[in-house]
Design an enzyme around this catalytic site. Sequence first.
Site, PDB file in Angstrom:
ATOM      1  N   GLY A  64      -3.759   1.814  -9.427  1.00 31.42           N
ATOM      2  CA  GLY A  64      -2.114   1.927  -9.864  1.00 31.42           C
ATOM      3  C   GLY A  64      -1.339   3.062  -9.449  1.00 31.42           C
ATOM      4  O   GLY A  64      -0.200   2.901  -9.437  1.00 31.42           O
ATOM      5  N   PRO A  66      -8.352   2.986  -6.604  1.00 32.64           N
ATOM      6  CA  PRO A  66      -7.037   2.941  -6.144  1.00 32.64           C
ATOM      7  C   PRO A  66      -7.132   2.176  -5.103  1.00 32.64           C
ATOM      8  O   PRO A  66      -8.070   2.042  -4.305  1.00 32.64           O
ATOM      9  CB  PRO A  66      -7.031   4.564  -5.627  1.00 32.64           C
ATOM     10  CG  PRO A  66      -8.543   4.960  -5.369  1.00 32.64           C
ATOM     11  CD  PRO A  66      -9.142   4.157  -6.419  1.00 32.64           C
ATOM     12  N   GLY A  67      -6.033   1.365  -4.566  1.00 32.99           N
ATOM     13  CA  GLY A  67      -5.916   0.620  -3.193  1.00 32.99           C
ATOM     14  C   GLY A  67      -4.837   1.230  -2.663  1.00 32.99           C
ATOM     15  O   GLY A  67      -5.016   1.872  -1.444  1.00 32.99           O
ATOM     16  N   ARG A  68      -3.686   1.116  -3.082  1.00 34.94           N
ATOM     17  CA  ARG A  68      -2.330   1.383  -2.619  1.00 34.94           C
ATOM     18  C   ARG A  68      -2.373   2.679  -2.100  1.00 34.94           C
ATOM     19  O   ARG A  68      -2.017   3.225  -0.786  1.00 34.94           O
ATOM     20  CB  ARG A  68      -1.086   1.186  -3.322  1.00 34.94           C
ATOM     21  CG  ARG A  68       0.242   1.239  -2.625  1.00 34.94           C
ATOM     22  CD  ARG A  68       1.394   1.287  -3.896  1.00 34.94           C
ATOM     23  NE  ARG A  68       1.036   0.074  -4.739  1.00 34.94           N
ATOM     24  CZ  ARG A  68       1.513  -0.985  -4.670  1.00 34.94           C
ATOM     25  NH1 ARG A  68       2.208  -1.330  -3.482  1.00 34.94           N
ATOM     26  NH2 ARG A  68       1.312  -2.043  -5.436  1.00 34.94           N
ATOM     27  N   ARG A 116       5.551  -8.457   0.989  1.00 41.17           N
ATOM     28  CA  ARG A 116       6.015  -7.678  -0.306  1.00 41.17           C
ATOM     29  C   ARG A 116       7.657  -7.651  -0.295  1.00 41.17           C
ATOM     30  O   ARG A 116       8.223  -7.788  -1.449  1.00 41.17           O
ATOM     31  CB  ARG A 116       5.625  -6.307  -0.047  1.00 41.17           C
ATOM     32  CG  ARG A 116       4.031  -6.130   0.227  1.00 41.17           C
ATOM     33  CD  ARG A 116       3.719  -4.711  -0.261  1.00 41.17           C
ATOM     34  NE  ARG A 116       3.775  -4.275  -1.390  1.00 41.17           N
ATOM     35  CZ  ARG A 116       4.576  -3.699  -2.180  1.00 41.17           C
ATOM     36  NH1 ARG A 116       5.504  -2.882  -1.216  1.00 41.17           N
ATOM     37  NH2 ARG A 116       4.638  -3.165  -3.441  1.00 41.17           N
ATOM     38  N   TYR A 135       8.361  -9.477  -4.058  1.00 37.82           N
ATOM     39  CA  TYR A 135       8.720  -8.511  -5.099  1.00 37.82           C
ATOM     40  C   TYR A 135       9.899  -8.029  -4.753  1.00 37.82           C
ATOM     41  O   TYR A 135      10.145  -7.147  -5.665  1.00 37.82           O
ATOM     42  CB  TYR A 135       7.519  -7.505  -5.238  1.00 37.82           C
ATOM     43  CG  TYR A 135       6.209  -8.125  -5.108  1.00 37.82           C
ATOM     44  CD1 TYR A 135       5.562  -8.817  -6.174  1.00 37.82           C
ATOM     45  CD2 TYR A 135       5.412  -7.448  -3.949  1.00 37.82           C
ATOM     46  CE1 TYR A 135       4.257  -9.198  -5.642  1.00 37.82           C
ATOM     47  CE2 TYR A 135       3.972  -7.881  -4.063  1.00 37.82           C
ATOM     48  CZ  TYR A 135       3.656  -8.859  -5.003  1.00 37.82           C
ATOM     49  OH  TYR A 135       2.270  -9.080  -5.016  1.00 37.82           O
ATOM     50  N   CYS A 142      10.950 -19.927   8.840  1.00 35.22           N
ATOM     51  CA  CYS A 142      12.228 -20.808   8.581  1.00 35.22           C
ATOM     52  C   CYS A 142      12.271 -20.934   6.923  1.00 35.22           C
ATOM     53  O   CYS A 142      12.307 -21.783   6.368  1.00 35.22           O
ATOM     54  CB  CYS A 142      11.804 -22.191   8.682  1.00 35.22           C
ATOM     55  SG  CYS A 142      11.928 -22.332  10.821  1.00 35.22           S
ATOM     56  N   GLU A 143      12.898 -19.801   6.744  1.00 33.63           N
ATOM     57  CA  GLU A 143      13.154 -19.770   5.077  1.00 33.63           C
ATOM     58  C   GLU A 143      14.190 -18.657   4.856  1.00 33.63           C
ATOM     59  O   GLU A 143      14.158 -17.280   5.575  1.00 33.63           O
ATOM     60  CB  GLU A 143      12.133 -19.308   4.250  1.00 33.63           C
ATOM     61  CG  GLU A 143      10.888 -20.466   3.881  1.00 33.63           C
ATOM     62  CD  GLU A 143      10.233 -20.378   2.706  1.00 33.63           C
ATOM     63  OE1 GLU A 143      10.795 -19.993   1.644  1.00 33.63           O
ATOM     64  OE2 GLU A 143       9.048 -20.932   2.882  1.00 33.63           O
ATOM     65  N   TYR A 156      -1.764  -4.242   1.010  1.00 30.58           N
ATOM     66  CA  TYR A 156      -1.278  -5.588   0.726  1.00 30.58           C
ATOM     67  C   TYR A 156      -0.164  -6.074   1.827  1.00 30.58           C
ATOM     68  O   TYR A 156       0.835  -6.652   1.543  1.00 30.58           O
ATOM     69  CB  TYR A 156      -0.582  -5.199  -0.683  1.00 30.58           C
ATOM     70  CG  TYR A 156      -1.410  -5.153  -1.714  1.00 30.58           C
ATOM     71  CD1 TYR A 156      -2.775  -5.460  -2.290  1.00 30.58           C
ATOM     72  CD2 TYR A 156      -0.899  -3.517  -2.242  1.00 30.58           C
ATOM     73  CE1 TYR A 156      -3.093  -4.904  -3.079  1.00 30.58           C
ATOM     74  CE2 TYR A 156      -1.792  -2.907  -3.233  1.00 30.58           C
ATOM     75  CZ  TYR A 156      -2.864  -3.791  -3.813  1.00 30.58           C
ATOM     76  OH  TYR A 156      -3.811  -3.246  -4.637  1.00 30.58           O
TER      77      TYR A 156
HETATM   78  N1  LLP Z   1      -8.380  -2.412  -9.769  1.00 32.47           N
HETATM   79  C1  LLP Z   1      -7.925  -3.689 -10.280  1.00 32.47           C
HETATM   80  C2  LLP Z   1      -8.732  -4.468 -10.910  1.00 32.47           C
HETATM   81  C3  LLP Z   1      -6.992  -4.465  -9.486  1.00 32.47           C
HETATM   82  O1  LLP Z   1      -6.460  -5.681  -9.947  1.00 32.47           O
HETATM   83  C4  LLP Z   1      -6.269  -3.641  -8.560  1.00 32.47           C
HETATM   84  C5  LLP Z   1      -4.997  -4.512  -7.944  1.00 32.47           C
HETATM   85  C6  LLP Z   1      -6.337  -2.343  -8.042  1.00 32.47           C
HETATM   86  C7  LLP Z   1      -7.446  -1.726  -8.944  1.00 32.47           C
HETATM   87  C8  LLP Z   1      -5.741  -1.505  -7.146  1.00 32.47           C
HETATM   88  O2  LLP Z   1      -4.264  -1.069  -7.431  1.00 32.47           O
HETATM   89  P1  LLP Z   1      -3.419  -0.055  -6.804  1.00 32.47           P
HETATM   90  O3  LLP Z   1      -4.217   1.310  -6.695  1.00 32.47           O
HETATM   91  O4  LLP Z   1      -3.522  -0.654  -5.430  1.00 32.47           O
HETATM   92  O5  LLP Z   1      -2.142  -0.301  -7.430  1.00 32.47           O
HETATM   93  N2  LLP Z   1       0.316  -7.362  -3.940  1.00 32.47           N
HETATM   94  C9  LLP Z   1       0.943  -6.232  -4.896  1.00 32.47           C
HETATM   95  C10 LLP Z   1      -0.207  -5.452  -5.458  1.00 32.47           C
HETATM   96  C11 LLP Z   1      -1.363  -6.323  -6.429  1.00 32.47           C
HETATM   97  C12 LLP Z   1      -2.331  -5.453  -6.857  1.00 32.47           C
HETATM   98  C13 LLP Z   1      -3.244  -6.220  -7.685  1.00 32.47           C
HETATM   99  N3  LLP Z   1      -4.457  -5.712  -8.171  1.00 32.47           N
HETATM  100  C14 LLP Z   1       1.834  -5.560  -3.932  1.00 32.47           C
HETATM  101  O6  LLP Z   1       1.737  -5.523  -2.872  1.00 32.47           O
HETATM  102  O7  LLP Z   1       2.449  -4.520  -4.646  1.00 32.47           O
END
Ligand code: LLP
Length: 418
Positions: free
Chosen positions: A230, A272-274, A310, A314, A340-341, A374
């Site tokens: 997050g 962490p992902g993002r 994105r 969103y 085409c949208e 993403y």
């Molecule tokens: N752990 C779980 C169980 C998750 O579902 C997610 C993200 C993460 C970790 C990583 O979250 P982050 O650190 O990246 O915030 N497509 C959306 C984001 C969807 C995230 C889904 N789950 C976007 O582009 O903002």
Amino acid sequence: MEIQNNQLHLGGLSAEALRTNFGSPLYVYEEDSLRSQCRRLLKCFDELHQQQRLQLHFAMKANSNPSILKILRQEGAWIDAVSPYEVQLALDCGYRPEQILFTGNNTAPEELDFCVENGVPLNIGSLLTLEHFGKHYSGQNISLRVNPGVGAGHHAHCITGGPRSKFGIYHDQLEQAQELAQRHSLRIVGIQSHIGTGIFAPEPMLEAMEMILVLAEHFTELEFIDFGGGFGIPYRPEQQEMDVNALGQQMTERFEKFCKEYGRPLSMKLEPGRYLVGPAGFLLLSVTNRKHTPEYQFVGTDSGFHHLVRPTMYGSYHRIWNASRMEDELETVAVVGNVCETGDFFSVDQGNIQRDLPKTTVGDCLVIADAGAYGFSMSSQYNSRPRPAEVLVKDGQAQLIRRAERYTDLLRTTQELD
Ligand code: LLP
């Protein structure tokens, strides 16, 4: 990124040169940025990391290019996987089974089987799944995904805690979960929660942490607590970075206090992902058209929401640069794609779809920032447009890490009609 002679450079190479060599559109990733984001986050939790009580499980749904997965593995990351193929890919990229945590949702029985067969730990987020798992795999260690009743995120679709979220076992059902686990001799060794994504303030993370710790007290065999991902990144030019260092300190102190009361030095997991991959990635594209209506000056491009969804999905803001003329006089334009949208806008900003960009002509190279998370991973072939190539850049060198798709790739899985 840096500006030289009015042109944008990524990893020491001009965006235009990258376009000439690899084509447009193109995803570009700066290796140094991937490594430094990972190191920065680890540093924020240094005390725990030094004691090997911190694991950063990279949420590979944000970006699953194998080269990127390998770089993050070198930096000490582990994996948060959400599907069997994510697990498979992580294993193929050299992650050991115990370094992967599978957090599915609405998980099918075969997915559970796959993880068990491969020795990958599971994080279970529903009572029915727990019951099924217990019947088949009595005696295993598991962790539970908990919905602590609070959530946060940059968009309603990105809030994964609270009564409207499908994720996790709701906190008032944890006693039932414990009974089920006991009945099937499952050891609950972990508690996990992920309340949402794109969180830009420490408060919701700390609040959720408090709630999880209150719940965790009721479990006697814990080895770890996983606070999910997050961590937000600044997408807007005026946004300050979140003080992750201070957050790390606060979380560590609170965690250590908990461990003392709990009576054991547990490990902390984060997902962490993002934060790890977002800032490293750029979508490079070309201007193919200009036109205007009484309302908008349109800049048309050779990419669209099939490559970066994105903004459309969103309303997310991404910085856009005219990489061919970074410092020229500004004009107000709407940057749009070739899907085409009507909603195929890149220059979204809370309902406003125009923004200031150095005067653009056909052939200019545009670059969309913070597209490493993403971006490619949510891309599609909508409108029968193939996905772009991906390139890794470092010290003036570029390496192709995924070729662009071709016409034949669009048809690879179809059957020919008689
Ligand atoms: N752990 C779980 C169980 C998750 O579902 C997610 C993200 C993460 C970790 C990583 O979250 P982050 O650190 O990246 O915030 N497509 C959306 C984001 C969807 C995230 C889904 N789950 C976007 O582009 O903002």
